[in-house]
Scaffold this motif. Structure first.
Motif, PDB file in Angstrom:
ATOM      1  N   GLY A  45      -2.140   3.248 -13.707  1.00  0.00           N
ATOM      2  CA  GLY A  45      -2.913   2.010 -13.669  1.00  0.00           C
ATOM      3  C   GLY A  45      -2.311   0.994 -12.731  1.00  0.00           C
ATOM      4  O   GLY A  45      -3.026   0.291 -12.004  1.00  0.00           O
ATOM      5  N   ALA A  46      -0.961   0.914 -12.700  1.00  0.00           N
ATOM      6  CA  ALA A  46      -0.293  -0.038 -11.821  1.00  0.00           C
ATOM      7  C   ALA A  46      -0.510   0.326 -10.356  1.00  0.00           C
ATOM      8  O   ALA A  46      -0.884  -0.509  -9.535  1.00  0.00           O
ATOM      9  N   ALA A  47      -0.288   1.587 -10.022  1.00  0.00           N
ATOM     10  CA  ALA A  47      -0.326   2.004  -8.619  1.00  0.00           C
ATOM     11  C   ALA A  47      -1.728   1.908  -8.022  1.00  0.00           C
ATOM     12  O   ALA A  47      -1.897   1.447  -6.888  1.00  0.00           O
ATOM     13  N   ILE A  48      -2.741   2.307  -8.775  1.00  0.00           N
ATOM     14  CA  ILE A  48      -4.092   2.334  -8.220  1.00  0.00           C
ATOM     15  C   ILE A  48      -4.671   0.939  -8.077  1.00  0.00           C
ATOM     16  O   ILE A  48      -5.512   0.671  -7.212  1.00  0.00           O
ATOM     17  N   HIS A  49      -4.209   0.001  -8.900  1.00  0.00           N
ATOM     18  CA  HIS A  49      -4.756  -1.351  -8.865  1.00  0.00           C
ATOM     19  C   HIS A  49      -3.914  -2.337  -8.067  1.00  0.00           C
ATOM     20  O   HIS A  49      -4.438  -3.333  -7.579  1.00  0.00           O
ATOM     21  N   ILE A  50      -2.617  -2.079  -7.939  1.00  0.00           N
ATOM     22  CA  ILE A  50      -1.766  -3.029  -7.230  1.00  0.00           C
ATOM     23  C   ILE A  50      -2.086  -3.072  -5.738  1.00  0.00           C
ATOM     24  O   ILE A  50      -1.790  -4.038  -5.046  1.00  0.00           O
ATOM     25  N   VAL A  51      -2.729  -2.004  -5.233  1.00  0.00           N
ATOM     26  CA  VAL A  51      -3.085  -1.965  -3.806  1.00  0.00           C
ATOM     27  C   VAL A  51      -4.462  -2.574  -3.530  1.00  0.00           C
ATOM     28  O   VAL A  51      -4.884  -2.647  -2.375  1.00  0.00           O
ATOM     29  N   TYR A  52      -5.146  -3.018  -4.567  1.00  0.00           N
ATOM     30  CA  TYR A  52      -6.527  -3.463  -4.431  1.00  0.00           C
ATOM     31  C   TYR A  52      -6.660  -4.691  -3.536  1.00  0.00           C
ATOM     32  O   TYR A  52      -7.256  -4.653  -2.454  1.00  0.00           O
ATOM     33  N   LEU A  57       0.824  -1.207   0.000  1.00  0.00           N
ATOM     34  CA  LEU A  57       0.000   0.000   0.000  1.00  0.00           C
ATOM     35  C   LEU A  57       0.861   1.262   0.000  1.00  0.00           C
ATOM     36  O   LEU A  57       0.583   2.225  -0.723  1.00  0.00           O
ATOM     37  N   LYS A  58       1.907   1.277   0.795  1.00  0.00           N
ATOM     38  CA  LYS A  58       2.778   2.444   0.866  1.00  0.00           C
ATOM     39  C   LYS A  58       3.427   2.739  -0.476  1.00  0.00           C
ATOM     40  O   LYS A  58       3.465   3.895  -0.928  1.00  0.00           O
ATOM     41  N   CYS A  59       3.936   1.718  -1.124  1.00  0.00           N
ATOM     42  CA  CYS A  59       4.585   1.904  -2.421  1.00  0.00           C
ATOM     43  C   CYS A  59       3.604   2.403  -3.484  1.00  0.00           C
ATOM     44  O   CYS A  59       3.922   3.288  -4.280  1.00  0.00           O
ATOM     45  N   GLY A  60       2.414   1.823  -3.489  1.00  0.00           N
ATOM     46  CA  GLY A  60       1.413   2.221  -4.475  1.00  0.00           C
ATOM     47  C   GLY A  60       1.023   3.685  -4.351  1.00  0.00           C
ATOM     48  O   GLY A  60       0.966   4.412  -5.349  1.00  0.00           O
ATOM     49  N   PHE A  61       0.790   4.148  -3.141  1.00  0.00           N
ATOM     50  CA  PHE A  61       0.389   5.538  -2.942  1.00  0.00           C
ATOM     51  C   PHE A  61       1.532   6.501  -3.229  1.00  0.00           C
ATOM     52  O   PHE A  61       1.299   7.641  -3.633  1.00  0.00           O
ATOM     53  N   ALA A  62       2.771   6.053  -3.020  1.00  0.00           N
ATOM     54  CA  ALA A  62       3.918   6.913  -3.298  1.00  0.00           C
ATOM     55  C   ALA A  62       4.059   7.218  -4.786  1.00  0.00           C
ATOM     56  O   ALA A  62       4.585   8.257  -5.174  1.00  0.00           O
ATOM     57  N   VAL A  63       3.570   6.328  -5.635  1.00  0.00           N
ATOM     58  CA  VAL A  63       3.675   6.499  -7.090  1.00  0.00           C
ATOM     59  C   VAL A  63       2.538   7.352  -7.648  1.00  0.00           C
ATOM     60  O   VAL A  63       2.706   8.055  -8.651  1.00  0.00           O
ATOM     61  N   LEU A  92       0.643   3.794 -17.527  1.00  0.00           N
ATOM     62  CA  LEU A  92       1.298   2.639 -16.904  1.00  0.00           C
ATOM     63  C   LEU A  92       1.486   2.821 -15.397  1.00  0.00           C
ATOM     64  O   LEU A  92       0.993   1.995 -14.616  1.00  0.00           O
ATOM     65  N   PRO A  93       2.165   3.884 -14.926  1.00  0.00           N
ATOM     66  CA  PRO A  93       2.308   4.022 -13.472  1.00  0.00           C
ATOM     67  C   PRO A  93       0.986   4.279 -12.756  1.00  0.00           C
ATOM     68  O   PRO A  93       0.787   3.795 -11.635  1.00  0.00           O
ATOM     69  N   SER A 114      -6.627  18.313  -8.666  1.00  0.00           N
ATOM     70  CA  SER A 114      -7.318  18.046  -7.397  1.00  0.00           C
ATOM     71  C   SER A 114      -7.214  16.574  -7.027  1.00  0.00           C
ATOM     72  O   SER A 114      -6.995  16.221  -5.866  1.00  0.00           O
ATOM     73  N   VAL A 115      -7.376  15.701  -8.027  1.00  0.00           N
ATOM     74  CA  VAL A 115      -7.247  14.263  -7.790  1.00  0.00           C
ATOM     75  C   VAL A 115      -5.820  13.924  -7.374  1.00  0.00           C
ATOM     76  O   VAL A 115      -5.587  13.083  -6.496  1.00  0.00           O
ATOM     77  N   ALA A 116      -4.844  14.594  -7.975  1.00  0.00           N
ATOM     78  CA  ALA A 116      -3.438  14.300  -7.695  1.00  0.00           C
ATOM     79  C   ALA A 116      -3.067  14.579  -6.247  1.00  0.00           C
ATOM     80  O   ALA A 116      -2.155  13.948  -5.701  1.00  0.00           O
ATOM     81  N   LEU A 117      -3.760  15.512  -5.605  1.00  0.00           N
ATOM     82  CA  LEU A 117      -3.443  15.859  -4.224  1.00  0.00           C
ATOM     83  C   LEU A 117      -3.869  14.785  -3.230  1.00  0.00           C
ATOM     84  O   LEU A 117      -3.311  14.698  -2.135  1.00  0.00           O
ATOM     85  N   VAL A 118      -4.832  13.976  -3.606  1.00  0.00           N
ATOM     86  CA  VAL A 118      -5.394  12.992  -2.673  1.00  0.00           C
ATOM     87  C   VAL A 118      -4.370  11.979  -2.176  1.00  0.00           C
ATOM     88  O   VAL A 118      -4.365  11.637  -0.985  1.00  0.00           O
TER      89      VAL A 118
END
Length: 383
Positions: free
Chosen positions: A307-314, A276-282, A304-305, A366-370
């Protein structure tokens, strides 16, 4: 193939059939805007309605999954999910559209907690992340196919081609019906009784689970922000066609679907918290760069980054939620698969308003800040 594997793959296919409806709705927005002349805020309201209802009832269905042996809500949920989307092609009234997507949202809420609990019961203690990643892969693949299916259906049959989505759910129900009795026995605890008794001695970590919910609310806002505006960004900012925009959305989900498979395996090996930490960092830099660029090629590379980051934490999120609440697996699944995901739909009209006033680029900023909320305060689950 063992029965446990069959159940895992069967629920993964059901997850596919459930989640095509979620992204089909967002891919419908450009068509609805063109047909009914909606602004961004009005179109995003449909996402709000679908997810508001789903958010309210999802924990309830998770609680019921823990208390009762109601496997029947899995096929019924699928029928409602697809039937609601199918109905959107047969009305031009906005309030009837709201009712249709509301029915679809209820169906999706019915499916997830019970299906995830069945996957949990059909897996071992040391491969739960992998099993849930298979389940999550089904959902992510469905999400990837949703825009393609809705675009192809409308291209072939007009807006009434949405009926395709109900036919897909009927197929899934027939497959689930073949194993219904065995799934009912599994859910009743006959296969995993010993393991369930061992879990019952563990304590639930409600504080840690609450922090996880906050983290997942952030992921949900990102997820629905990208769902709602990614295709529109390609169309209205980068200047492509509706087909190209929806194709980019499908590519984004395809990347995510592939990475979902790795998420569970990584959670089994390195721990769900670390994934989770790695995914949110990207997420933050990749979304911010998308908002900055006007180059279609570079924007496509950023899929690529993102799609990978938002789904790898699922799937690690579901694993972590079930670890925090070992005595309430259905409830934990209902929150992490349902409320914590669909809650982002509530923010869609807010982001839509930002897009109407300040433009789609500002909405993406705005989404990027989350992601700055991060996942760095999550506690370690108790053994």
């Amino acid at each position: 193939m063992s029965n446990q594997k069959i159940y895992q793959y069967l629920m993964a296919f059901g997850h596919f059939c459930s989640d095509i409806n979620q992204t089909a709705l967002t891919a419908l927005l450009p068509f609805l805007i063109a047909i009914h002349h909606y602004d961004y805020t009005t179109a995003a309201m449909l996402v709000l309605v679908a997810n508001m209802v789903s958010s309210v009832v999802q924990p309830l269905f998770g609680h019921l999954a823990d208390k009762f042996n109601w496997v029947w809500i899995v096929p019924v949920g699928l029928l409602l999910a697809g039937g609601g989307i199918a109905a959107t092609g047969y009305t031009s009234d906005f309030w009837q559209l709201c009712l249709a997507v509301m029915i679809s949202g209820i169906g999706i809420a019915m499916f997830h907690p019970q299906a995830a609990k069945l996957v949990n019961l059909a897996s071992g203690l040391h491969n739960r992340g992998t099993a849930l990643s298979i389940f999550a892969f089904g959902g992510s693949t469905g999400a990837a196919m949703g825009p393609i299916l809705i675009t192809a259906s409308i291209a072939l049959f007009g807006v009434q081609g949405t009926l395709t989505f109900l036919l897909i759910e009927l197929l899934a129900c027939l497959m689930i019906g073949r194993y219904y009795r065995a799934l009912t026995e599994l859910n009743g605890g006959s296969i995993k009784a010993k393991q369930a008794n061992a879990q019952a001695t563990q304590q639930d970590q409600w504080g840690a689970f609450s922090v996880l919910c906050v983290v997942m609310f952030g992921r949900s806002i990102i997820y629905y922000g990208l769902n709602t505006f990614l295709a529109l960004y390609w169309i209205n900012v980068l200047g492509t066609t509706e087909t190209v925009g929806n194709t980019m959305l499908s590519i984004y989900y395809t990347i995510g679907a592939i990475c979902t498979l790795f998420g569970g395996k990584l959670a089994d090996k390195f721990g769900a918290r670390n994934v989770l930490k790695c995914g949110f960092a990207v997420l933050f830099p990749s979304i911010a760069l998308l908002a900055m660029t006007g180059n279609e090629l570079f924007a496509s590379a950023l899929l690529l980054p993102m799609g990978a980051a938002i789904h790898i934490v699922y799937s690690p999120t579901v694993v972590l939620g079930q670890q925090y609440l070992p005595n309430r697996i259905g409830f934990a699944s209902g929150i992490t698969l349902g409320l914590a995901i669909s809650i982002g739909g509530i923010t869609a009209p807010i982001l839509g308003k930002i897009a109407d006033i300040y433009g789609l680029t500002t909405a993406l900023y705005s989404v990027a800040l989350v992601p700055l909320v991060g996942a760095f305060l999550l506690a370690k689950p108790k053994d």
